[in-house]
Enzyme design. Sequence first.
Site, PDB file in Angstrom:
ATOM      1  CB  SER A 134     -27.558  31.946  17.415  1.00  0.00           C
ATOM      2  OG  SER A 134     -27.854  30.983  18.374  1.00  0.00           O
ATOM      3  CB  CYS A 135     -33.467  32.475  17.270  1.00  0.00           C
ATOM      4  SG  CYS A 135     -33.754  30.859  18.012  1.00  0.00           S
TER       5      CYS A 135
END
Lengths: 212, 161
Positions: B29-30
């Site tokens: 999710s970065c």
Amino acid sequence: MANDSKPFTEFQLDALREIGNIGAGNAATALSQMVGKRVDMSVTKVLVLPADAIAGFLGGIEKNVAAVHMPVYGEMLGIALIFFPLERLPELSAMLIGRKEEDPNNLSELGQSAIKELGSILTGSYLSALFRFINLQLIHGVPSLAIDMAQAILDTVLVELEQREEVAIVIETQFLEDDKQLTGSFFLLPEADSLKKFFAAFSKSLGLPSDG
Amino acid sequence: MAENDFVVGIAEIKTATDPGRLAAYGLGSCVAVTLYDRVKKIGGLAHIMLPSSRMHSQVSVPGKYADTAMIALFAGMKKEGADFTSVEAKLVGGANMFVSIAQQAVPIGMRNASAIREILREKGIRIKGEEVGGSQGRTMFFSLSDGKVEIRKLNQPNLVI
């Protein structure tokens, strides 16, 4: 963080291994009931890893793994992850649902839910064994499954915990069914405040000063 | 890994000039944002974890948050001598890998991407390409010689944006 992430002493790791053995015993009973035949479980490794060493432990940053993810609530907050090696998912599915799923990247709904259930059994068993020892009530939420690069799974969990530095308590478990040997690794990643709480409760249960 | 590859880890920021590549492995999710000055062949990459530093009293690692990371990335590009009129951006990552986390209204990966887009818009930087969202992790390589970004996903052909 430096104080929290220092390695456990042998004494502490022995205690964690003992907690792991109790958890594995309970999980084996639950799993044997689920699959309707005897499955033995034992703890093969217990360790405490910093976040940047987790992917290496799992076989490398781009190693493809299956991970069951569960939020942990109660008197400690964090994430529990159970990793299974992707290449062993066919054997794992055969053990769980009696049907070998050949393509680990394309598991059936049933195969996926069985793996999530196994993750849930392991996590529940380890958390309740921990709870009994350190006297902190821990429960877990709904499991979800991802099959992806080890580092991407870790990246997602670090974002969820809002931490770059993180410490994981790892219990590697081996399952034995007939002549088949399978492994799953349980990871508990507490939030920063919860990690402090865990260390304090753990030390207290061992009769150690709570700052050590 | 080639000789001139630099790996940009979680919450890290790196700027460099041609030749070579900047790499970010295992984006979940970065979001990795690249900036590239096509004329001077100067590039920068930030590997961002969270949309905003505003909820946090202490910001010890500016690279963690979109707002503070983008300021640092702009400063790094300026220091390398980039001309912002010819800088363009690309976004990679922001996946939502676990269904249980997705129960939030807007998944964190998408909020990361939105925050970065907004900062780029305010700065007047064009977004040249995106490979954002979905449920799969990504590894990316950003070429400093042409600004192209190569993306790897599990069981998918490589993409170039």
